[in-house]
Design an enzyme around this catalytic site. Structure first.
Site, PDB file in Angstrom:
ATOM      1  N   LYS A 160      15.334  70.991  42.535  1.00 18.29           N
ATOM      2  CA  LYS A 160      14.298  70.602  41.571  1.00 18.29           C
ATOM      3  C   LYS A 160      13.762  69.237  41.972  1.00 18.29           C
ATOM      4  O   LYS A 160      14.519  68.370  42.433  1.00 18.29           O
ATOM      5  CB  LYS A 160      14.875  70.518  40.150  1.00 18.29           C
ATOM      6  CG  LYS A 160      13.915  69.922  39.118  1.00 18.29           C
ATOM      7  CD  LYS A 160      14.596  69.687  37.771  1.00 18.29           C
ATOM      8  CE  LYS A 160      13.676  68.941  36.821  1.00 18.29           C
ATOM      9  NZ  LYS A 160      14.303  68.661  35.514  1.00 18.29           N
ATOM     10  N   GLU A 205      12.161  60.725  25.026  1.00 17.23           N
ATOM     11  CA  GLU A 205      13.456  60.920  25.687  1.00 17.23           C
ATOM     12  C   GLU A 205      14.271  59.633  25.705  1.00 17.23           C
ATOM     13  O   GLU A 205      13.829  58.606  26.230  1.00 17.23           O
ATOM     14  CB  GLU A 205      13.245  61.433  27.118  1.00 17.23           C
ATOM     15  CG  GLU A 205      14.522  61.859  27.796  1.00 17.23           C
ATOM     16  CD  GLU A 205      14.275  62.778  28.982  1.00 17.23           C
ATOM     17  OE1 GLU A 205      15.258  63.198  29.612  1.00 17.23           O
ATOM     18  OE2 GLU A 205      13.100  63.079  29.277  1.00 17.23           O
TER      19      GLU A 205
END
Length: 401
Positions: A160, A205
């Site tokens: 990723k 976040e």
């Protein structure tokens, strides 16, 4: 010292050097500056802060309450090895805070401190007409970069990688960061609105928060755009069933859980994510909690966790080099830790997302950033559309739409 409820904390932000970290009406603002430390290392910042605190005479009416004594705001580069910018800790002269119904003020002074509250400021003025233009890469060029990354993932070179792009905002009038803060705290109450130095935004976040011997982290990865007036229950079902997004989220959770493991005596890592609804997007989210070992500071934990797979990729060293090679831009403080640390080491460090950086040379300009996690099933055109949704908070804040 303890104070009566001061009302909206952002009203104390003065022109010039001001800092903020706010969510749902609570948080901390800083006015003025008594010290500053520039660095390229979170670990060096932790050492400097410990020494600075050791040299202070600190009195407080609220012992044991995080953030009530001296503290420093900080904003850190995503990748110091590939950035011309430096990270910074800023120690404000005056701090006004509120949490869970308790309000306080702290004044840091080289002379006799006084108990006078800082003055409320006149409302900031908006920047007028704003034009947004592609910066480092056009949307079409960035789409091709994403396609290149997908091919590398399918060849097994990386699992990723999180790729970002930037746009340039040019305003008719000078951009006052306090205007942006005011817009963001009202529109994105469930996010952490931050202003440190020239870095400003509203992050969903939390990289790490430490308080009362506990560490918590909110991990976000996996996103679906939220059109205006859309049925969020249907969107949540789609997101929960997306193998692409679940795989992306799993990488991010694993990276944070592994990073916290050495600092904690026990951890709770939920088996499945929940869906976090924001005005512009929905995210897969996981809240991780751990019991801290003695002596662990929030900055030390942030240094261990950053960069997580949520903003970098997996494996981290490979993904970080790919980001530097493919994006073609200096991320600066985008996707780096931003927040605060107090004299006990407790603090909150969000990830600098949904934001941008004000220009150091032109008060009419700022650079906005948005990124996406790329895995083998990613569709490049969809990732471009996702960045448009993630630019929305700052575009709305600038234009007042």
């Amino acid at each position: 010292m303890s104070i009566p409820d001061p009302g909206n904390l952002e009203r104390f932000l003065a022109p010039g050097r001001a800092s903020a970290f706010l969510r749902r009406g609570d948080g901390i603002v800083g006015i003025g500056e008594v010290a500053r430390f520039s660095t390229d290392s979170l670990d060096a910042a932790d050492v400097w802060w410990n020494q600075f605190v050791a040299d202070l005479e600190n009195e407080t009416e609220l012992p044991g309450v995080s953030g009530t004594g001296p503290l420093a705001f900080g904003t850190f580069c995503f990748d110091a090895d590939h950035s011309e910018q430096q990270s910074v800790l800023v120690v404000p002269e005056v701090i006004v805070g509120r949490r869970r119904g308790q309000a306080w003020m702290t004044r840091i002074s080289q002379g006799d401190a006084n108990d006078r509250m800082p003055a409320l400021q006149a409302p900031p003025v908006g920047p007028g007409r704003v034009e947004l233009q592609d910066s480092t890469l056009s949307a079409q060029e960035w789409e091709q970069v994403v396609a290149q990354a997908v091919e590398m993932i399918r060849r097994g070179e990386v699992d990723k990688v999180v790729l970002a792009r930037d746009v340039r905002a040019r305003a008719e009038q000078p951009i006052d960061p306090r205007w942006l803060v005011n817009q963001l705290v009202n529109r994105y109450r469930d996010c952490w609105t931050y202003l440190v130095d020239r870095t400003v935004g509203a992050s969903p976040e939390m990289l790490v928060r430490t308080e009362g011997g506990l560490a918590t982290s909110r991990v976000l990865a996996g996103t679906i755009r939220r059109p205006y007036a859309a049925d969020t229950s249907e969107l949540a079902t789609i997101l929960n069933g997306s193998m692409k997004d679940l795989r992306e989220h799993e990488y991010a959770v694993e990276s944070v859980a592994c990073g916290l493991e050495d600092w904690c005596t026990g951890m709770n890592v939920p088996d499945a994510p929940y869906v976090l609804e924001l005005p512009n997007v929905l995210h897969l989210a996981t809240d991780i909690t751990g019991v801290l070992r003695p002596g662990a500071s929030s900055l030390a934990l942030a240094a261990t966790l950053h960069p997580s797979a949520a903003v970098c990729g997996t494996p981290t060293p490979v993904a970080r080099e790919l980001i530097a090679a493919l994006e073609g831009m200096d991320r600066g403080h985008y996707a780096g830790p931003v927040g605060w640390i107090d004299s006990s080491g407790d603090g909150e460090w969000a990830i600098a997302l949904r934001g941008g950086q004000l220009s150091a040379v032109d008060e009419h300009e700022m650079q906005l950033f948005a990124g996406c996690g790329i895995v083998r099933d990613s569709v490049p055109a969809d990732e471009v559309a996702e960045t448009l949704a993630k630019f929305a908070p700052m575009r709305q804040a600038l234009t007042g739409e």
